[in-house]
Design an enzyme around this catalytic site. Structure first.
Site, short mmCIF file in Angstrom:
data_model
loop_
_atom_site.label_atom_id
_atom_site.label_comp_id
_atom_site.label_asym_id
_atom_site.label_seq_id
_atom_site.Cartn_x
_atom_site.Cartn_y
_atom_site.Cartn_z
N LYS A 138 -44.62 95.78 78.45
CA LYS A 138 -45.27 95.42 79.75
C LYS A 138 -44.97 95.83 81.86
CE LYS A 138 -47.92 91.46 79.98
NZ LYS A 138 -48.41 90.67 80.91
N GLU B 1 -33.75 96.38 77.30
CA GLU B 1 -33.75 97.24 75.60
C GLU B 1 -34.54 98.17 75.37
OE1 GLU B 1 -32.54 92.93 75.78
OE2 GLU B 1 -34.09 93.52 76.67
N GLY C 159 -46.40 88.15 75.94
CA GLY C 159 -45.61 88.72 75.30
C GLY C 159 -45.96 88.31 73.67
N ARG C 160 -45.58 86.35 73.29
CA ARG C 160 -45.40 86.68 71.77
C ARG C 160 -47.02 85.56 71.63
NH1 ARG C 160 -43.61 82.91 75.15
NH2 ARG C 160 -43.63 80.73 76.43
N GLU D 86 -39.73 79.72 72.32
CA GLU D 86 -39.80 80.25 73.28
C GLU D 86 -40.77 79.08 73.96
OE1 GLU D 86 -38.79 84.34 74.64
OE2 GLU D 86 -40.61 84.77 74.39
N HIS E 258 -32.10 79.81 46.33
CA HIS E 258 -30.10 80.65 46.01
C HIS E 258 -29.49 80.42 47.11
CE1 HIS E 258 -31.95 81.05 41.98
NE2 HIS E 258 -32.64 81.47 42.56
N LYS F 251 -30.68 87.18 80.90
CA LYS F 251 -30.47 88.93 81.08
C LYS F 251 -30.50 89.43 82.65
CE LYS F 251 -35.01 90.13 80.29
NZ LYS F 251 -36.92 90.02 79.52
#
Length: 539
Positions: free
Chosen positions: A202, A208, A264-265, A350, A381, A500
């Site tokens: 955005k 990153e 964002g999510r 979050e 398993h 961050k």
């Protein structure tokens, strides 16, 4: 909240029902009908949860007392319910029909949403048809989405979920981790001339994402030359920062924006979904939006006790706050949903991983659970041993489908495992049953399964784009409902900021490595010094 009459009634009820086994609860012949809900195309069976109709009534009383209906209308009505950032929460507007009404700051947002979708459709059709060509004139065969968090998890999860709908000869890869291996592994077998990058950030300053984007740009330029227009033919941006996008080398006409009222999510339906739309096509993307909207309408209009997301949320609160269950497993019996648990980790943890209320006061009780999971039958398993016989009680969501696009006979075996696991968790195998089967007495304790482990089973006919939209919206509204009940802000994420900020500072220190770090605690100083030593040792 925990001092209210509704909370007190639930606490008293929990003491009465806590030690009642699901075997006993299932003696009620109407139980399955009473505790099964139809939510759009989803069949949701809550009967294996440790509840009864009294529990449901007490939980819905709590929701009403906490103003769930009013808060739902506030969200859909465009009020700034994200109070710490003074923002509206309108991800529901991203899947609005053209004649729907959603406003932010008193202005309609629906027209802008559909204008952006139209631009996305145009871009997707150009890439899919081969009209969009790279700098050398070759058609694009691979799209690489570069993002992180919500700019990666949603598109990646949906891309894998909708694998049968991907256009043949066109692939999408997803890069998120700043670890250089992630980008390198994703592009090492690609032809730069046939590769298009979608950079999703955005602000276009996410550390990153921009680090990976710059490395990708270097890869393109090294292969195709540092000519004007090279970057512009191999990069598009999902961002709102035009100046930074243009400085990167991307034309503003190839920048796809979204809005501050989209977290964002919760952004998969926005331009963040561009790479997905390219992969599955505009029509299938529209079908997914239709599924989201159907579940939005179900959530907004259905009475609480028949409302799928609301009941999932309330039962989650029951398990967390009244039965003391700290985690929640999401177990899709569908390989194409292998990234759904990771997606829901961010959505839930979050959003509701908060220790203070919206007013900044300590909540005084447990909030968001630890969310995790793995597709069946792989998980059987790995960690199901702990779920069946461990000392922790872990509620589970089992998700399955009636039809497979591949081998239906093999799919039947997969679904047999889903039903068996839910049955075994609920009812177990008691010691006398183990003895009756002829097991040696010294092994009876080891072969005993206590059962009474709660689960919800969600079924749909097939994993289509519409059904995927319904599933994601189901969990979005579940998370929102729990945030309302707990009185927390589900739409900020200040907890990610401190790490961050410190990472940026330490990164600068690593660049000026001639100076020994001094500004941290003794352990961090020592670790940085050790890293600098390890880095300098010849390979």
């Amino acid at each position: 909240m925990d001092k209210t009459p509704q909370w007190h009634s639930l606490s008293e009820h929990a003491e009465k029902i806590r030690n009642i086994h699901l075997r006993e609860l299932f003696q009620n012949s109407a139980r399955v009908d009473d505790l099964t809900i139809g939510a759009c195309d989803l069949h949701v069976d809550f009967s294996k949860q440790r509840i009864n109709t009294t529990t449901v009534k007490l939980l819905t009383n709590l929701a009403e007392a906490r103003g769930l209906h009013e808060q739902t209308e506030a969200m859909f009505g465009g009020q700034a319910i994200n109070n710490t950032e003074n923002r509206e929460v309108l991800h529901v507007a991203l899947r609005a029909a053209p004649d729907d009404s959603f406003t932010a700051n008193g202005e309609s947002v629906v027209e802008g949403v559909h204008e952006m979708l139209s631009r996305m459709r145009s871009m997707a059709n150009q890439v899919r048809s081969g009209a969009w060509k790279g700098f050398t004139g070759k058609r694009i065969r691979t799209v690489v989405n570069i993002g992180i968090g919500g700019s990666d998890l949603g598109p990646l999860m949906a891309y894998r979920a909708l694998t049968p709908y991907i256009q043949e000869g066109l692939a999408v890869r997803h890069v998120s981790n700043v670890d250089p291996a992630h980008l390198s592994d994703s592009i090492r077998d690609l032809d730069p001339a046939e590769t298009l990058f979608v950079v999703a950030s955005k602000t276009f300053t996410t550390l990153e994402t921009l680090t990976n984007a710059k490395a990708a740009r270097g890869w393109i330029v090294a292969a195709l030359g540092d000519e004007p227009g090279v970057v512009g033919r191999h990069f598009v941006a999902v961002s709102t920062n035009q100046a930074e996008v243009e400085a990167f080398g991307i034309d503003a006409s190839n920048m796809f924006g979204f809005w501050d009222w989209v977290g964002g999510r919760y952004s998969m339906c926005s331009a963040i979904g561009l790479s997905l739309m390219i992969a599955i096509g505009p029509q299938r993307f529209t079908e997914m939006l239709d599924g989201f909207r159907a579940m939005d309408n179900h959530f907004r209009t259905t009475p609480l006790a028949q409302n799928g997301p609301v009941m999932a949320a309330l039962i989650g609160i029951w398990n967390r706050n009244f039965l003391g269950m700290a985690s929640h497993a999401v177990l899709p019996y569908c390989q194409h949903l292998d990234r759904l648990p990771a997606y829901l980790q961010q959505l839930d943890m979050e959003s509701n991983g908060k220790r203070v209320t919206s007013e900044g006061v300590d909540v005084g009780f447990d909030t968001g659970p630890i969310v995790w999971g793995e597709p069946g039958t792989n998980g059987q398993h790995a960690f199901y041993q702990l779920i069946h016989q461990g000392t922790s009680e872990i509620p589970c969501d089992f998700i399955g489908f009636g039809r497979s696009v591949d081998n239906q006979d093999q799919h039947d075996l997969l679904m047999a495992n889903l039903f068996a696991q839910a049955e075994a968790l609920a009812f177990g195998k008691h010691g006398d049953e183990v003895r009756a089967s002829g097991v040696n007495s010294d092994l009876v304790a080891h072969r005993t399964f206590p059962g009474n482990r709660p689960s919800t089973v969600i079924l749909a006919q097939e994993l289509t784009p519409s059904v995927l939209g319904q599933i994601v919206a189901f969990y979005e509204h579940k998370v929102f409902t729990q945030g309302v009940i707990w009185g927390i802000n589900s739409f900020d994420q200040w907890g990610v900021e401190l790490g961050k900020a410190l990472a940026t500072r330490i990164a600068n220190e690593l660049v000026t490595s001639s100076q020994q770090p001094e500004d941290h605690d003794a352990s961090t100083n020592s670790l940085i010094s050790r890293y600098l030593t390890l880095r300098s040792v010849p390979g």
